[in-house]
Design an enzyme around this catalytic site. Structure first.
Site, PDB file in Angstrom:
ATOM      1  CD  GLU A  59      -1.638  -2.341   1.903  1.00 39.08           C
ATOM      2  OE1 GLU A  59      -2.510  -2.966   2.514  1.00 39.08           O
ATOM      3  OE2 GLU A  59      -0.429  -2.675   1.878  1.00 39.08           O
ATOM      4  CB  THR A 203      13.805 -39.347  -2.615  1.00 36.57           C
ATOM      5  OG1 THR A 203      12.609 -40.105  -2.775  1.00 36.57           O
ATOM      6  CG2 THR A 203      13.976 -38.424  -3.812  1.00 36.57           C
ATOM      7  NE  ARG A 214      18.243 -28.398 -12.124  1.00 36.10           N
ATOM      8  CZ  ARG A 214      17.565 -29.086 -11.212  1.00 36.10           C
ATOM      9  NH1 ARG A 214      17.836 -28.932  -9.939  1.00 36.10           N
ATOM     10  NH2 ARG A 214      16.594 -29.909 -11.567  1.00 36.10           N
TER      11      ARG A 214
END
Length: 439
Positions: A59, A203, A214
């Site tokens: 604002e 993982t 990237r």
């Protein structure tokens, strides 16, 4: 003064403010990314989005751009203007000082220091206020902030890429490219607007991912990287560890291996080391309800629907049987591994990895408002079972994995109840279906 009546042009200008607000999503620290547009005689004379880092707010920037043209104009703001003194003066006061004649708001701020007060200040000053314009769209643009404020946890997105034969990868071969370059570019954009990204230790070891952004020009917007790693099995030679001083890495370890031993059990997340929401600046003790970096009491509630009981460790990720890695054999070796990780710049957080209903509020105390869960299958099941996924992004690709494939924990035919289909999008040869939890 009563609620102002919406005008035909309000949705058009509010849509512009919402688009503007998305420019800095994920880059405004604990503050929401708010858009503000000042309109006079049907023309935009000032516009702004919350600055990088969270200040100044939208604002005052938009008002400064409009200058004298703000007097008698209409201000369109995606979130109720703040009414409290934090590190910046209240935005409601700025709107009053510039003499705007009308303020149109998309979403009322749930922050207890603001909610309704900003609107009251404006009306008491004789300014007409209309709220709830494009509220659904406004809430989507502010999803992370609103979730942290109302549920004391980050907004969680689960992203899965599924092959034509229902697989998300192949056993023992590391990363497998399932989607094409167009879809992968879209995922990079999602990472850039997310505070943190999370994977399981399986993982992290099998794929050795970088988990950064990237896309050229957006590398600095890489999210904090989090690994569920109960036994500190993350290799010191992994890409995550090697880049921990460039982009923050948090490993979530079991309290059982904490140097404090049993004393760590039950340690409230709010007293654990604080990490800022984006880029992991250490030492900013920001409460989850803070809109402007000023402190407020951290709530301890977990939203209705989240499991109040601990989530059992998943098969293949039991203590001592961490998927993809082995726990150190003795306490001395554990201490050495911990010291080596910390020396490399990795933050070790002792908070049971299989209790997302505890972990997520712990992340919220660090100002993390949005979390992307990106791998693997067991981790996805963990968050789905806990009922702590807000959005599902399900990519479908024409690639066939074949023998040795890892089955997806979710298909388009078994989306959990309570989720609404928000849209289908095409990226090259791939299709994205997006689902969002209905509140």
């Amino acid at each position: 003064m009563s609620e102002g009546i919406a005008r035909p042009e309000d949705e058009r200008f509010m849509a512009a403010a919402i688009r503007l607000s998305r420019w800095h999503t994920g880059q405004t620290s604990t503050n929401p990314s708010v858009g503000c547009v000042i309109v006079r005689d049907g023309a935009i004379v000032g516009r702004a989005v919350t600055a990088l880092g969270g200040r100044p707010h939208a604002e005052p920037q938009a008002l400064a751009e409009a200058g004298e043209l703000a007097r008698g104009a209409t201000a369109y703001v995606t979130l109720e203007p703040c009414s409290h003194h934090g590190k910046t003066p209240p935005c409601a006061e700025a709107l009053i000082a510039y003499g705007v004649g009308r303020v149109v708001i998309s979403v009322t701020d749930p922050d207890v220091r603001v909610s309704g007060r900003g609107i009251s200040m404006l009306r008491e000053a004789g300014i007409e206020v209309t709220s709830g314009v494009l509220e659904e769209e406004g809430r989507q643009s502010l999803a992370g902030y609103l979730t942290r404020q109302t549920k004391n946890r980050p907004y969680v997105t689960l992203k899965l890429a599924v092959s034509a034969d229902g697989m998300i990868g192949r056993e023992g071969v590391g990363q497998v490219a399932i989607t094409g370059p167009e879809a992968r570019a879209q995922v990079q954009a999602l990472r850039a607007e997310t505070d943190a990204i999370l994977v399981g230790i399986g993982t992290a070891i099998s794929d050795d991912p970088l988990l950064t952004v990237r896309t050229p020009g957006l590398e600095a917007q890489s999210p904090v990287r989090i690994v569920l790693d109960p036994n500190l099995a993350l290799p010191l030679t992994s890409k995550l560890v090697e880049t921990a001083r460039e982009v923050p890495v948090i490993v979530v370890a079991s309290e059982e291996i904490s140097p404090l031993g049993s004393e760590a059990d039950g340690t409230p997340p709010s007293v654990l080391p604080d990490i800022s929401p984006t880029r992991g600046e250490i030492g900013k003790a920001l409460a989850p309800n803070s809109q402007d970096g000023s402190s407020s009491p951290a709530t301890e509630n977990v939203e209705q629907g989240a499991s109040p009981q601990p989530i059992s460790p998943l098969v293949g990720e039991m203590s001592g049987r961490t998927e993809g890695g082995n726990a150190p054999a003795d306490p001395t070796e554990m201490d050495s591994r911990r010291a080596a990780l910390e020396a490399a710049g990795v933050e070790v957080l002792y908070c049971n990895p299989y209790h997302p209903e505890v972990l997520l509020p712990a992340l919220a105390t660090r100002g993390i408002s949005s979390l992307l869960v990106e791998g693997g299958a067991k981790t996805a099941k963990l968050f789905l079972k806990a009922g702590l996924v807000d959005r599902i992004q399900l990519y479908h690709a024409p690639v066939v994995i074949g023998d040795g494939g890892i089955e997806s924990p979710l298909q388009a035919t078994d989306i959990p109840s309570g989720f609404a289909h928000r849209g289908t999008y095409i990226f090259g040869a791939d299709r994205l279906d997006e689902y969002e939890r209905e509140n």
